[in-house]
Motif scaffolding. Structure first.
Motif, PDB file in Angstrom:
ATOM      1  N   GLY A   1       0.798  -1.220   0.000  1.00  0.00           N
ATOM      2  CA  GLY A   1       0.000   0.000   0.000  1.00  0.00           C
ATOM      3  C   GLY A   1       0.828   1.265   0.000  1.00  0.00           C
ATOM      4  N   GLY A   2       1.870   1.310   0.801  1.00  0.00           N
ATOM      5  CA  GLY A   2       2.706   2.499   0.887  1.00  0.00           C
ATOM      6  C   GLY A   2       3.450   2.784  -0.399  1.00  0.00           C
ATOM      7  N   VAL A   3       4.029   1.758  -0.994  1.00  0.00           N
ATOM      8  CA  VAL A   3       4.778   1.935  -2.235  1.00  0.00           C
ATOM      9  C   VAL A   3       3.838   2.340  -3.362  1.00  0.00           C
ATOM     10  CG1 VAL A   3       6.190   0.777  -3.977  1.00  0.00           C
ATOM     11  CG2 VAL A   3       6.623   0.367  -1.550  1.00  0.00           C
ATOM     12  N   THR A   4       2.659   1.747  -3.411  1.00  0.00           N
ATOM     13  CA  THR A   4       1.689   2.103  -4.442  1.00  0.00           C
ATOM     14  C   THR A   4       1.304   3.569  -4.326  1.00  0.00           C
ATOM     15  OG1 THR A   4       0.828  -0.145  -4.499  1.00  0.00           O
ATOM     16  CG2 THR A   4      -0.582   1.576  -5.400  1.00  0.00           C
ATOM     17  N   SER A   5       1.066   4.047  -3.113  1.00  0.00           N
ATOM     18  CA  SER A   5       0.703   5.450  -2.898  1.00  0.00           C
ATOM     19  C   SER A   5       1.835   6.385  -3.302  1.00  0.00           C
ATOM     20  CB  SER A   5       0.355   5.685  -1.427  1.00  0.00           C
ATOM     21  OG  SER A   5      -0.775   4.945  -1.066  1.00  0.00           O
ATOM     22  N   ILE A   6       3.053   6.017  -2.976  1.00  0.00           N
ATOM     23  CA  ILE A   6       4.203   6.853  -3.335  1.00  0.00           C
ATOM     24  C   ILE A   6       4.375   6.873  -4.849  1.00  0.00           C
ATOM     25  CG2 ILE A   6       6.699   7.122  -3.128  1.00  0.00           C
ATOM     26  CD1 ILE A   6       6.404   5.787  -0.334  1.00  0.00           C
ATOM     27  N   ARG A   7       4.206   5.721  -5.498  1.00  0.00           N
ATOM     28  CA  ARG A   7       4.319   5.650  -6.965  1.00  0.00           C
ATOM     29  C   ARG A   7       3.259   6.539  -7.613  1.00  0.00           C
ATOM     30  NH1 ARG A   7       4.336   0.360  -7.790  1.00  0.00           N
ATOM     31  NH2 ARG A   7       6.585   0.275  -8.032  1.00  0.00           N
ATOM     32  N   GLU A   8       2.027   6.479  -7.118  1.00  0.00           N
ATOM     33  CA  GLU A   8       0.953   7.303  -7.674  1.00  0.00           C
ATOM     34  C   GLU A   8       1.259   8.780  -7.509  1.00  0.00           C
ATOM     35  OE1 GLU A   8      -2.456   5.833  -5.590  1.00  0.00           O
ATOM     36  OE2 GLU A   8      -2.671   4.099  -6.908  1.00  0.00           O
ATOM     37  N   ARG A   9       1.786   9.159  -6.360  1.00  0.00           N
ATOM     38  CA  ARG A   9       2.129  10.573  -6.121  1.00  0.00           C
ATOM     39  C   ARG A   9       3.249  11.023  -7.042  1.00  0.00           C
ATOM     40  NH1 ARG A   9       0.698  15.385  -5.719  1.00  0.00           N
ATOM     41  NH2 ARG A   9       1.850  16.686  -4.288  1.00  0.00           N
ATOM     42  N   ALA A  10       4.255  10.174  -7.231  1.00  0.00           N
ATOM     43  CA  ALA A  10       5.357  10.514  -8.142  1.00  0.00           C
ATOM     44  C   ALA A  10       4.824  10.733  -9.554  1.00  0.00           C
ATOM     45  CB  ALA A  10       6.410   9.407  -8.130  1.00  0.00           C
ATOM     46  N   GLU A  11       3.905   9.866  -9.998  1.00  0.00           N
ATOM     47  CA  GLU A  11       3.323  10.009 -11.332  1.00  0.00           C
ATOM     48  C   GLU A  11       2.495  11.281 -11.454  1.00  0.00           C
ATOM     49  OE1 GLU A  11       1.297   6.292 -11.965  1.00  0.00           O
ATOM     50  OE2 GLU A  11       3.179   5.216 -12.302  1.00  0.00           O
TER      51      GLU A  11
ATOM     52  N   GLY B   1       4.619  14.015 -12.387  1.00  0.00           N
ATOM     53  CA  GLY B   1       5.333  13.872 -13.648  1.00  0.00           C
ATOM     54  C   GLY B   1       6.593  13.033 -13.531  1.00  0.00           C
ATOM     55  N   GLY B   2       6.724  12.272 -12.457  1.00  0.00           N
ATOM     56  CA  GLY B   2       7.910  11.454 -12.241  1.00  0.00           C
ATOM     57  C   GLY B   2       7.597   9.971 -12.242  1.00  0.00           C
ATOM     58  N   THR B   3       8.573   9.191 -11.802  1.00  0.00           N
ATOM     59  CA  THR B   3       8.417   7.742 -11.728  1.00  0.00           C
ATOM     60  C   THR B   3       8.996   7.232 -10.413  1.00  0.00           C
ATOM     61  OG1 THR B   3      10.550   7.323 -12.786  1.00  0.00           O
ATOM     62  CG2 THR B   3       8.619   7.447 -14.232  1.00  0.00           C
ATOM     63  N   LEU B   4       8.574   6.042 -10.036  1.00  0.00           N
ATOM     64  CA  LEU B   4       9.122   5.388  -8.856  1.00  0.00           C
ATOM     65  C   LEU B   4       9.227   3.905  -9.156  1.00  0.00           C
ATOM     66  CD1 LEU B   4       9.024   5.916  -5.285  1.00  0.00           C
ATOM     67  CD2 LEU B   4       7.940   3.778  -5.944  1.00  0.00           C
ATOM     68  N   GLU B   5      10.397   3.335  -8.890  1.00  0.00           N
ATOM     69  CA  GLU B   5      10.616   1.908  -9.046  1.00  0.00           C
ATOM     70  C   GLU B   5      11.016   1.356  -7.689  1.00  0.00           C
ATOM     71  OE1 GLU B   5      13.543   1.141 -12.027  1.00  0.00           O
ATOM     72  OE2 GLU B   5      12.630   2.533 -13.434  1.00  0.00           O
ATOM     73  N   ALA B   6      10.441   0.236  -7.306  1.00  0.00           N
ATOM     74  CA  ALA B   6      10.790  -0.411  -6.043  1.00  0.00           C
ATOM     75  C   ALA B   6      10.975  -1.894  -6.297  1.00  0.00           C
ATOM     76  CB  ALA B   6       9.688  -0.181  -5.012  1.00  0.00           C
ATOM     77  N   GLY B   7      11.952  -2.475  -5.646  1.00  0.00           N
ATOM     78  CA  GLY B   7      12.206  -3.900  -5.827  1.00  0.00           C
ATOM     79  C   GLY B   7      13.302  -4.359  -4.894  1.00  0.00           C
ATOM     80  N   TYR B   8      13.915  -5.449  -5.274  1.00  0.00           N
ATOM     81  CA  TYR B   8      14.956  -6.042  -4.452  1.00  0.00           C
ATOM     82  C   TYR B   8      16.317  -5.796  -5.066  1.00  0.00           C
ATOM     83  CZ  TYR B   8      11.099  -8.422  -2.212  1.00  0.00           C
ATOM     84  OH  TYR B   8       9.952  -8.690  -1.536  1.00  0.00           O
ATOM     85  N   ALA B   9      17.307  -5.664  -4.211  1.00  0.00           N
ATOM     86  CA  ALA B   9      18.695  -5.539  -4.616  1.00  0.00           C
ATOM     87  C   ALA B   9      19.495  -6.554  -3.800  1.00  0.00           C
ATOM     88  CB  ALA B   9      19.205  -4.120  -4.349  1.00  0.00           C
TER      89      ALA B   9
END
Length: 50
Positions: free
Chosen positions: A13-23, A26-34
């Motif tokens: 939920g948190g990452v989805t909300s942050i991604r939506e706000r970035a969009e 006019g920006g982007t957000l990528e989240a994953g594993y490193a």
């Protein structure tokens, strides 16, 4: 992340909300594993006042 989430818990939920706000901005957000753990990359446009 608090210990009660445990290993391998995914917070979506948190990452989805942050991604939506970035969009919205006019920006982007990528989240994953490193190799060292989680990875988040945000690209946001900057505007200069003046």
């Amino acid at each position: 992340m608090p210990a009660e989430y445990g290993v391998g818990h995914t917070v979506v939920g948190g990452v989805t909300s942050i991604r939506e706000r970035a969009e919205e901005l006019g920006g982007t957000l990528e989240a994953g594993y490193a190799d060292s753990g989680g990875r988040v990359v945000a690209m946001l446009p900057l505007s200069w006042a003046g």
